[in-house]
Design a protein around this motif. Structure first.
Motif, PDB file in Angstrom:
ATOM      1  N   THR A 223      36.548  49.290 -33.048  1.00  0.00           N
ATOM      2  CA  THR A 223      36.638  50.108 -34.261  1.00  0.00           C
ATOM      3  C   THR A 223      35.253  50.593 -34.669  1.00  0.00           C
ATOM      4  O   THR A 223      35.058  51.781 -34.985  1.00  0.00           O
ATOM      5  N   TYR A 224      34.288  49.678 -34.675  1.00  0.00           N
ATOM      6  CA  TYR A 224      32.930  50.045 -35.074  1.00  0.00           C
ATOM      7  C   TYR A 224      32.294  51.015 -34.086  1.00  0.00           C
ATOM      8  O   TYR A 224      31.586  51.954 -34.484  1.00  0.00           O
ATOM      9  N   ILE A 225      32.537  50.821 -32.800  1.00  0.00           N
ATOM     10  CA  ILE A 225      31.996  51.744 -31.785  1.00  0.00           C
ATOM     11  C   ILE A 225      32.471  53.159 -32.058  1.00  0.00           C
ATOM     12  O   ILE A 225      31.699  54.122 -32.006  1.00  0.00           O
ATOM     13  N   THR A 226      33.775  53.287 -32.357  1.00  0.00           N
ATOM     14  CA  THR A 226      34.374  54.608 -32.573  1.00  0.00           C
ATOM     15  C   THR A 226      33.666  55.348 -33.703  1.00  0.00           C
ATOM     16  O   THR A 226      33.284  56.520 -33.564  1.00  0.00           O
ATOM     17  N   ILE A 227      33.475  54.669 -34.827  1.00  0.00           N
ATOM     18  CA  ILE A 227      32.869  55.326 -35.994  1.00  0.00           C
ATOM     19  C   ILE A 227      31.373  55.552 -35.794  1.00  0.00           C
ATOM     20  O   ILE A 227      30.845  56.628 -36.098  1.00  0.00           O
ATOM     21  N   ILE A 228      30.684  54.571 -35.261  1.00  0.00           N
ATOM     22  CA  ILE A 228      29.231  54.711 -35.050  1.00  0.00           C
ATOM     23  C   ILE A 228      28.939  55.852 -34.088  1.00  0.00           C
ATOM     24  O   ILE A 228      28.041  56.670 -34.320  1.00  0.00           O
ATOM     25  N   ASP A 229      29.704  55.931 -33.015  1.00  0.00           N
ATOM     26  CA  ASP A 229      29.501  57.004 -32.035  1.00  0.00           C
ATOM     27  C   ASP A 229      29.745  58.369 -32.661  1.00  0.00           C
ATOM     28  O   ASP A 229      28.979  59.316 -32.430  1.00  0.00           O
ATOM     29  N   SER A 230      30.805  58.477 -33.463  1.00  0.00           N
ATOM     30  CA  SER A 230      31.114  59.761 -34.107  1.00  0.00           C
ATOM     31  C   SER A 230      30.039  60.155 -35.115  1.00  0.00           C
ATOM     32  O   SER A 230      29.636  61.321 -35.189  1.00  0.00           O
ATOM     33  N   LEU A 231      29.551  59.202 -35.887  1.00  0.00           N
ATOM     34  CA  LEU A 231      28.484  59.494 -36.848  1.00  0.00           C
ATOM     35  C   LEU A 231      27.218  59.958 -36.135  1.00  0.00           C
ATOM     36  O   LEU A 231      26.550  60.903 -36.573  1.00  0.00           O
ATOM     37  N   CYS A 232      26.905  59.316 -35.025  1.00  0.00           N
ATOM     38  CA  CYS A 232      25.706  59.703 -34.260  1.00  0.00           C
ATOM     39  C   CYS A 232      25.848  61.116 -33.693  1.00  0.00           C
ATOM     40  O   CYS A 232      24.891  61.894 -33.686  1.00  0.00           O
ATOM     41  N   LYS A 233      27.050  61.450 -33.226  1.00  0.00           N
ATOM     42  CA  LYS A 233      27.272  62.800 -32.701  1.00  0.00           C
ATOM     43  C   LYS A 233      27.171  63.844 -33.803  1.00  0.00           C
ATOM     44  O   LYS A 233      26.819  64.993 -33.547  1.00  0.00           O
ATOM     45  N   PRO A 254      27.236  43.125 -31.422  1.00  0.00           N
ATOM     46  CA  PRO A 254      27.194  44.461 -30.804  1.00  0.00           C
ATOM     47  C   PRO A 254      27.146  44.357 -29.290  1.00  0.00           C
ATOM     48  O   PRO A 254      26.795  43.304 -28.743  1.00  0.00           O
ATOM     49  N   ASN A 255      27.489  45.438 -28.625  1.00  0.00           N
ATOM     50  CA  ASN A 255      27.388  45.477 -27.164  1.00  0.00           C
ATOM     51  C   ASN A 255      26.558  46.688 -26.743  1.00  0.00           C
ATOM     52  O   ASN A 255      26.072  47.448 -27.582  1.00  0.00           O
ATOM     53  N   VAL A 256      26.413  46.864 -25.458  1.00  0.00           N
ATOM     54  CA  VAL A 256      25.541  47.922 -24.951  1.00  0.00           C
ATOM     55  C   VAL A 256      26.074  49.305 -25.321  1.00  0.00           C
ATOM     56  O   VAL A 256      25.300  50.250 -25.503  1.00  0.00           O
ATOM     57  N   VAL A 257      27.403  49.437 -25.468  1.00  0.00           N
ATOM     58  CA  VAL A 257      27.991  50.749 -25.805  1.00  0.00           C
ATOM     59  C   VAL A 257      27.527  51.195 -27.193  1.00  0.00           C
ATOM     60  O   VAL A 257      27.154  52.359 -27.396  1.00  0.00           O
ATOM     61  N   ILE A 258      27.547  50.266 -28.151  1.00  0.00           N
ATOM     62  CA  ILE A 258      27.089  50.600 -29.506  1.00  0.00           C
ATOM     63  C   ILE A 258      25.609  50.961 -29.498  1.00  0.00           C
ATOM     64  O   ILE A 258      25.187  51.946 -30.120  1.00  0.00           O
ATOM     65  N   TYR A 259      24.809  50.167 -28.793  1.00  0.00           N
ATOM     66  CA  TYR A 259      23.379  50.462 -28.727  1.00  0.00           C
ATOM     67  C   TYR A 259      23.120  51.832 -28.095  1.00  0.00           C
ATOM     68  O   TYR A 259      22.234  52.569 -28.526  1.00  0.00           O
ATOM     69  N   ASN A 260      23.898  52.179 -27.079  1.00  0.00           N
ATOM     70  CA  ASN A 260      23.736  53.488 -26.444  1.00  0.00           C
ATOM     71  C   ASN A 260      24.053  54.623 -27.413  1.00  0.00           C
ATOM     72  O   ASN A 260      23.359  55.645 -27.446  1.00  0.00           O
ATOM     73  N   SER A 261      25.124  54.438 -28.206  1.00  0.00           N
ATOM     74  CA  SER A 261      25.489  55.466 -29.191  1.00  0.00           C
ATOM     75  C   SER A 261      24.375  55.651 -30.205  1.00  0.00           C
ATOM     76  O   SER A 261      23.987  56.784 -30.546  1.00  0.00           O
ATOM     77  N   LEU A 262      23.837  54.540 -30.707  1.00  0.00           N
ATOM     78  CA  LEU A 262      22.753  54.607 -31.685  1.00  0.00           C
ATOM     79  C   LEU A 262      21.477  55.192 -31.071  1.00  0.00           C
ATOM     80  O   LEU A 262      20.758  55.965 -31.708  1.00  0.00           O
ATOM     81  N   MET A 263      21.235  54.832 -29.808  1.00  0.00           N
ATOM     82  CA  MET A 263      20.068  55.375 -29.101  1.00  0.00           C
ATOM     83  C   MET A 263      20.197  56.894 -28.981  1.00  0.00           C
ATOM     84  O   MET A 263      19.233  57.644 -29.202  1.00  0.00           O
ATOM     85  N   HIS A 264      21.390  57.335 -28.645  1.00  0.00           N
ATOM     86  CA  HIS A 264      21.636  58.772 -28.515  1.00  0.00           C
ATOM     87  C   HIS A 264      21.440  59.463 -29.856  1.00  0.00           C
ATOM     88  O   HIS A 264      20.872  60.565 -29.933  1.00  0.00           O
ATOM     89  N   GLY A 265      21.913  58.818 -30.922  1.00  0.00           N
ATOM     90  CA  GLY A 265      21.732  59.371 -32.261  1.00  0.00           C
ATOM     91  C   GLY A 265      20.277  59.482 -32.645  1.00  0.00           C
ATOM     92  O   GLY A 265      19.839  60.497 -33.205  1.00  0.00           O
ATOM     93  N   LEU A 266      19.499  58.453 -32.362  1.00  0.00           N
ATOM     94  CA  LEU A 266      18.056  58.468 -32.662  1.00  0.00           C
ATOM     95  C   LEU A 266      17.366  59.622 -31.935  1.00  0.00           C
ATOM     96  O   LEU A 266      16.570  60.355 -32.520  1.00  0.00           O
ATOM     97  N   CYS A 267      17.671  59.753 -30.656  1.00  0.00           N
ATOM     98  CA  CYS A 267      17.003  60.773 -29.837  1.00  0.00           C
ATOM     99  C   CYS A 267      17.407  62.181 -30.263  1.00  0.00           C
ATOM    100  O   CYS A 267      16.579  63.098 -30.278  1.00  0.00           O
ATOM    101  N   ASN A 268      18.667  62.367 -30.635  1.00  0.00           N
ATOM    102  CA  ASN A 268      19.132  63.690 -31.052  1.00  0.00           C
ATOM    103  C   ASN A 268      18.599  64.096 -32.418  1.00  0.00           C
ATOM    104  O   ASN A 268      18.583  65.276 -32.762  1.00  0.00           O
ATOM    105  N   SER A 269      18.196  63.111 -33.212  1.00  0.00           N
ATOM    106  CA  SER A 269      17.692  63.413 -34.561  1.00  0.00           C
ATOM    107  C   SER A 269      16.169  63.304 -34.634  1.00  0.00           C
ATOM    108  O   SER A 269      15.589  63.076 -35.692  1.00  0.00           O
ATOM    109  N   ASP A 270      15.521  63.464 -33.468  1.00  0.00           N
ATOM    110  CA  ASP A 270      14.052  63.466 -33.392  1.00  0.00           C
ATOM    111  C   ASP A 270      13.417  62.166 -33.872  1.00  0.00           C
ATOM    112  O   ASP A 270      12.334  62.160 -34.461  1.00  0.00           O
TER     113      ASP A 270
END
Length: 590
Positions: A223-233, A254-270
């Motif tokens: 559930t958390y992965i779904t929302i975190i990934d969408s917020l990051c996108k 947390p697992n690696v999938v959540i960290y990847n989503s957050l990492m992607h969010g960080l990189c996309n938001s400079d």
């Protein structure tokens, strides 16, 4: 009772025949049909060796299932519906959804009373087969038979709607479920949250997450992965990290999938500078970065022009035992190509092959695009041909990239040939393909061919969009065919398309080119009345039109209006008006 027994006997005889078995399951070959019939015959004839139906049954293929079912229907007394449900569930686990529906029909013919659990299995199968409409028919049958549907039934239907992409309807059905007094479970909430995120309603999904928690239904990591990934996108990284913190506060790991989503969010938001610390945090929790983690970092650094740092990340990932894949190498190639370093990109491509990493169509497309931008068209064509040589199939993006490259260097005949080859190879052109070729034909003066291609497109499954119309309207205006441009402009309304600021600017430019300044001003006012206010580019175009037609007074009025709206003259307009306007007007623009 006698009639019921006779009916069951007829069903048993039907099931035992080879012809019934083959018709029932649509088996592919005559040989398998015969073997099925023999299996049924042997089981019917022999009482010994028959297996009892046991809880948690399983099998790996349909033949075993047929034998098991044959055993079950020849038991005296017949097994209970719960036993048949267990049997069907085992079939669902091996994804034999069609077989489940066929077996269910036979169970019905045996006059065994089915329950809600049985019907929920059928609904799940219909949903997996992307026939949620049939699933709702079964739902209606549950109600008609006087059963009370449970939360599993609702959840299954909601999931089926999501599988078919009917996310809005899934959310509506969820609301209906709650209104009927049913309490959603974890699976239901997570399914609806996924649906909300898919249709761009992430804030609503976040509110549902809070409601879920308040209702005593504990969200899980999915559930958390779904929302975190969408917020990051959606680039709502702060909100994503807030939810991430709340998740950790609840003791959910947390697992690696959540960290990847957050990492992607960080990189996309400079905020890529925070990424290394984030990787260290992962590793401190014994969560090892995977290839996706490293690829996010490599891609971000390459897009920022930091190729050396990206190469360092690749070296680190290899040291960590994570092998680079085609995505890694494609990002490196793209990084070099953004700096027009085609030779270095080619070296990365060759190194990828040397290391046993087979390039895919995307990798080729990246390099083909780089070669085209550097006007190394023959090299791009060679790479394009190599795609098929390696057993890969060029996709629409492959064709679009090379067609665009050919058009950019004026090799329009080769572009047309490639377009025909695209059709011949069964690769469907998209709107981008047509826009590229129409633009190329128009700029090379092939106006009639462009119109012919446009009409051909209108008769196909693709319908021209505003970009396509704008290309042709612009071409007509520049070639002195203003009336044809007007007709295309009027056609937009017939087709249900409203001109945007780019299309209005194009027609205004055409009117100015022909000296029709009053009509140009009328168009400027009309676009605003139509809810499409002119932008800075539009004002610059009409001002230049007035200046070229020596209407300094009109140009002054438009300049003042442009200035009042917060727009300024661009360099081209300033140069043109230098000798025509007085110093006081020029001062307005400073």
């Amino acid at each position: 009772m006698m009639a019921m027994a006779m009916k069951r006997q007829r069903v048993l005889m039907a099931i035992s025949s080879s012809s019934s078995a083959s018709i029932l399951f649509g088996l592919a070959s005559q040989r398998s049909q015969t073997e099925m019939g023999m299996a049924f015959f042997l089981h019917t004839s022999s009482g010994s060796g028959r297996q009892k139906c046991q809880k948690g049954c399983s099998f790996t293929n349909i033949e075993d299932a047929l034998c098991r079912f044959n055993d079950m229907v020849h038991m005296h007394p017949l097994p209970r519906i719960v036993d048949f449900n267990d049997f069907l569930s085992a079939l669902v686990r091996i994804k034999q959804y069609g077989a489940v529906l066929s077996f269910s029909k036979q169970i019905e013919l045996l006059l065994i009373e089915r329950n809600v659990c049985h019907f929920s299995i059928l609904i799940n199968c219909y949903c997996r087969l992307q026939r949620v409409d049939f699933g709702f028919s079964v739902f209606g049958k549950i109600i008609k038979l006087g059963f009370e549907p449970n939360v599993v039934v609702f959840s299954t239907l909601i999931n089926g709607l999501c599988i078919e992409g009917k996310f809005a309807r899934a959310v509506e059905f969820f609301d209906e479920m709650v209104e009927r007094g049913y309490r959603p479970n974890l699976h239901t909430y997570t399914t609806v949250i996924k649906g909300l995120c898919k249709i761009g309603k992430t804030p609503v999904a976040v509110e549902l997450l809070k409601k879920m928690d308040n209702e005593g239904c504990q969200p899980d990591v999915v559930t958390y992965i779904t929302i975190i990934d969408s917020l990051c996108k959606d680039r709502l990284v702060k909100e994503a990290f807030d939810i991430f913190s709340a998740m950790k506060g609840k003791g959910i790991q947390p697992n690696v999938v959540i960290y990847n989503s957050l990492m992607h969010g960080l990189c996309n938001s400079d905020h890529q500078e925070e990424a290394p610390a984030f990787v260290n945090e992962m590793m401190s929790l014994n969560i090892m970065p995977d290839v996706i983690t490293f690829n996010i970092l490599v891609d971000t650094l390459c897009k920022k022009g930091k190729i050396s740092e990206a190469q360092g990340i690749v070296k680190t990932m290899i040291e960590k035992g994570v092998e680079p894949n085609t995505v890694t190498y494609s990002s490196l190639m793209n990084g070099y190509l953004l700096q027009n370093r085609v030779s270095e990109a080619r070296k990365v491509f060759d190194a990828m092959i040397t290391k046993g990493c087979i390039p895919d169509a995307f990798s080729y497309n990246v390099l083909i695009n780089g070669c085209c931008k550097a006007q190394r068209i023959d090299e791009a064509k060679q790479l394009f041909d190599e795609i098929s040589f390696r057993g890969l199939i060029p996709n629409t993006a492959s064709y679009n990239t090379l067609i665009n490259g050919l058009c950019q260097v004026g090799r329009i005949l080769e572009a047309k040939y490639l377009f025909k080859d695209m059709h011949a190879q069964g690769c469907s052109p998209d709107l981008i393909t047509y826009s590229i070729l129409l633009d190329g034909l128009s700029k090379q003066g092939y106006i009639d061919e462009a119109l012919e291609l446009f009409r051909e497109m209108q008769n196909s499954y693709l319908k021209p969009n505003l970009v396509i119309y704008n290309i042709l309207i612009d071409a007509m205006c520049k070639s002195g065919k203003l009336e044809e441009a007007r007709e295309l402009f009027s056609e937009l309304y017939v087709k249900g398309l409203l001109p945007n600021v780019q299309v209005w600017t194009t027609i205004i430019s055409g009117l100015c080119r022909e000296g029709l300044l009053d009509e140009a001003c009328t168009a400027l006012r009309q676009m605003e009345r139509d809810g499409c206010p002119p932008d800075g580019w539009c004002y610059n175009v009409i001002v230049r039109g007035f200046l070229r037609n020596n209407d300094a007074s009109g140009a002054k009025q438009l300049l003042q209006e442009m200035f009042d709206r917060g727009f300024s003259a661009d360099a081209h307009t300033r140069t043109l008006m230098g000798d025509l306007l007085s110093n006081d007007v020029m001062a307005i623009l400073v």
